[in-house]
Design a protein around this motif. Structure first.
Motif, PDB file in Angstrom:
ATOM      1  N   ALA A   1      -4.183   2.911  -4.403  1.00 12.06           N
ATOM      2  CA  ALA A   1      -2.964   2.945  -3.605  1.00 12.06           C
ATOM      3  C   ALA A   1      -2.299   1.583  -3.423  1.00 12.06           C
ATOM      4  O   ALA A   1      -1.263   1.500  -2.775  1.00 12.06           O
TER       5      ALA A   1
ATOM      6  N   CYS B   1      -2.719   6.042   0.018  1.00 13.01           N
ATOM      7  CA  CYS B   1      -3.770   5.478   0.870  1.00 13.01           C
ATOM      8  C   CYS B   1      -4.467   6.577   1.666  1.00 13.01           C
ATOM      9  O   CYS B   1      -3.813   7.441   2.249  1.00 13.01           O
TER      10      CYS B   1
ATOM     11  N   ILE C   1      -1.250   5.009   7.389  1.00 10.82           N
ATOM     12  CA  ILE C   1      -1.932   4.282   6.309  1.00 10.82           C
ATOM     13  C   ILE C   1      -2.019   2.799   6.638  1.00 10.82           C
ATOM     14  O   ILE C   1      -1.346   2.306   7.531  1.00 10.82           O
TER      15      ILE C   1
ATOM     16  N   ILE D   1       0.861  -1.174   0.000  1.00 12.15           N
ATOM     17  CA  ILE D   1       0.000   0.000   0.000  1.00 12.15           C
ATOM     18  C   ILE D   1       0.902   1.229   0.000  1.00 12.15           C
ATOM     19  O   ILE D   1       1.788   1.362   0.837  1.00 12.15           O
TER      20      ILE D   1
ATOM     21  N   CYS E   1      -9.806  -0.540  -3.682  1.00  8.50           N
ATOM     22  CA  CYS E   1      -9.146   0.695  -3.241  1.00  8.50           C
ATOM     23  C   CYS E   1      -9.603   1.888  -4.086  1.00  8.50           C
ATOM     24  O   CYS E   1      -9.306   1.952  -5.279  1.00  8.50           O
TER      25      CYS E   1
END
Length: 56
Positions: A52, A9, A30, A5, A48
């Motif tokens: 991200a 994020c 995050i 990630i 998502c």
């Protein structure tokens, strides 16, 4: 190869709910993916909203 990630994020949690192996956890600031638990299924990627999540 696990997914990761990125800093894009927004910590919405959508990816965590989508992960079938519970490899995603809330981090600070995050979310993070446990590379050892990630089975590289990609279920989180489509969930998502900020794009991200990327392959490691």
């Amino acid at each position: 190869m696990a997914h990761v990630i990125t800093d894009a994020c927004v910590a919405c949690g959508a990816c965590k709910d989508a992960c079938p192996t519970s490899a995603i956890a809330e981090g600070d600031p995050i979310y993070v993916i446990d590379g050892g638990a990630c089975v590289d299924c990609g279920a989180c990627v489509g969930e998502c909203p900020s794009n991200a999540i990327k392959p490691e």
